[in-house]
Design an enzyme around this catalytic site. Structure first.
Site, PDB file in Angstrom:
ATOM      1  N   LYS A   4       0.843  -1.204   0.000  1.00 25.54           N
ATOM      2  CA  LYS A   4       0.000   0.000   0.000  1.00 25.54           C
ATOM      3  C   LYS A   4       0.879   1.256   0.000  1.00 25.54           C
ATOM      4  O   LYS A   4       1.951   1.242  -0.587  1.00 25.54           O
ATOM      5  CB  LYS A   4      -0.985  -0.043   1.176  1.00 25.54           C
ATOM      6  CG  LYS A   4      -1.798  -1.343   1.178  1.00 25.54           C
ATOM      7  CD  LYS A   4      -2.953  -1.343   2.127  1.00 25.54           C
ATOM      8  CE  LYS A   4      -3.695  -2.664   2.030  1.00 25.54           C
ATOM      9  NZ  LYS A   4      -4.847  -2.751   2.932  1.00 25.54           N
ATOM     10  N   HIS A  11      -8.653  -3.437  -6.050  1.00 26.27           N
ATOM     11  CA  HIS A  11      -8.597  -3.486  -4.589  1.00 26.27           C
ATOM     12  C   HIS A  11      -9.735  -2.633  -4.026  1.00 26.27           C
ATOM     13  O   HIS A  11     -10.061  -1.587  -4.585  1.00 26.27           O
ATOM     14  CB  HIS A  11      -7.237  -2.969  -4.093  1.00 26.27           C
ATOM     15  CG  HIS A  11      -7.028  -3.244  -2.636  1.00 26.27           C
ATOM     16  ND1 HIS A  11      -7.605  -2.466  -1.656  1.00 26.27           N
ATOM     17  CD2 HIS A  11      -6.355  -4.237  -1.991  1.00 26.27           C
ATOM     18  CE1 HIS A  11      -7.273  -2.972  -0.467  1.00 26.27           C
ATOM     19  NE2 HIS A  11      -6.519  -4.043  -0.641  1.00 26.27           N
TER      20      HIS A  11
HETATM   21  P1  PGA Z   1      -4.524  -6.317   5.639  1.00 23.96           P
HETATM   22  O1  PGA Z   1      -4.769  -5.850   4.129  1.00 23.96           O
HETATM   23  O2  PGA Z   1      -3.739  -7.593   5.586  1.00 23.96           O
HETATM   24  O3  PGA Z   1      -3.752  -5.198   6.280  1.00 23.96           O
HETATM   25  O4  PGA Z   1      -5.873  -6.529   6.249  1.00 23.96           O
HETATM   26  C1  PGA Z   1      -5.026  -6.759   3.116  1.00 23.96           C
HETATM   27  C2  PGA Z   1      -5.225  -6.056   1.799  1.00 23.96           C
HETATM   28  O5  PGA Z   1      -5.868  -5.000   1.761  1.00 23.96           O
HETATM   29  O6  PGA Z   1      -4.744  -6.522   0.749  1.00 23.96           O
END
Ligand code: PGA
Length: 250
Positions: free
Chosen positions: A11, A96
């Protein structure tokens, strides 16, 4: 046999220096994990090139987190699939829930992005998943089916063979709340049935990843399910130890 995949979605985290260190640690530590596990890291655009360069020839593949819907031209701030592919990057995350939610990505935009990805030899990791209110209203099957019909059913058989699906219930992303292994298996099996309606036997080979607060302590139970072929990892992908430990969950 389906591919087993542990993909890290970084991210909007890591500076180039931090990202480089992270991928190097993942590469070093992944030696302890079965060769049958495919690791993918998806850094921000600023250091996609450096991370791809560092990972070249290793078992760690690289993906982008997004690509433009258009091929090139006057689209300020956008990054094309051709630019991404030119770095030796293999995958691209598309659809996403954060992109759908905060950046207004619709199935129409995603159709164009999928086309751009395939036209440039990138393999999409296409994300689907319902919101909390949709799960509570027991509409999760319907929501996920529509997301697949809208952006996967128009692929050719050849394109479909390169597709990875990630099921990520929005209520489990970054919340610490994980779907139970049973909930994951139920919907993954359903997704495979939907894919099989259109693509027949080929659906048996599509990797379907689970995403949403996946971590070393719950990966093993979730990955043990027949239709769960790995994970798309957010928070826990930012620490090499945790990310690699998730790969030991198979
Ligand atoms: P998370 O995110 O593992 O922090 O819950 C997963 C994603 O959004 O791909």
């Amino acid at each position: 046999m389906r591919k087993k995949i542990v993909a890290g979605n970084w991210k909007m985290n890591t500076t180039p220096a931090e990202g480089l260190e992270l991928v190097k640690n993942v590469m070093a530590q992944s030696a302890e994990v079965c060769e049958c596990v495919n690791f993918i890291v998806c850094p921000p655009f600023t250091h996609l090139s450096q991370v791809a360069e560092a990972a070249k020839g290793s078992r760690v593949a690289v993906g982008a987190q997004n690509c433009a819907a258009e091929a090139k031209g006057a689209y300020t701030g956008e990054v094309s699939a051709a630019m991404i592919a030119s770095l030796g990057v293999e995958y691209v995350i598309l659809g996403h829930s954060e992109r759908r939610e905060y950046y207004g990505e619709t199935s129409e935009t995603l159709n164009k992005k999928m086309a751009q990805a395939y036209a440039n030899g990138l393999k999409p990791i296409y994300c689907v998943g319902e919101r909390l209110e949709e799960r509570e209203a027991e509409r999760h099957f319907e929501v996920v089916k529509a997301q697949i019909e809208e952006d996967v059913f128009n692929l050719t058989e050849e394109q479909f063979a390169d597709l990875v699906i990630a099921y990520e219930p929005v209520w489990a992303i970054g919340t610490g709340k994980t779907a139970t292994a049973e909930q994951a298996e139920e919907i993954h099996a359903y997704i495979r049935t939907v894919l099989a309606e259109k693509f027949g036997e080929a659906a048996a080979s599509t990797p379907i990843l689970y995403g949403g607060s996946c971590k070393p302590s719950n990966a093993q139970e979730i990955f043990a399910k027949e239709n769960v072929d790995g994970g798309l990892i957010g928070g826990a992908a930012l620490k090499a130890e945790d990310f690699v430990a998730i790969g030991k969950g198979f």
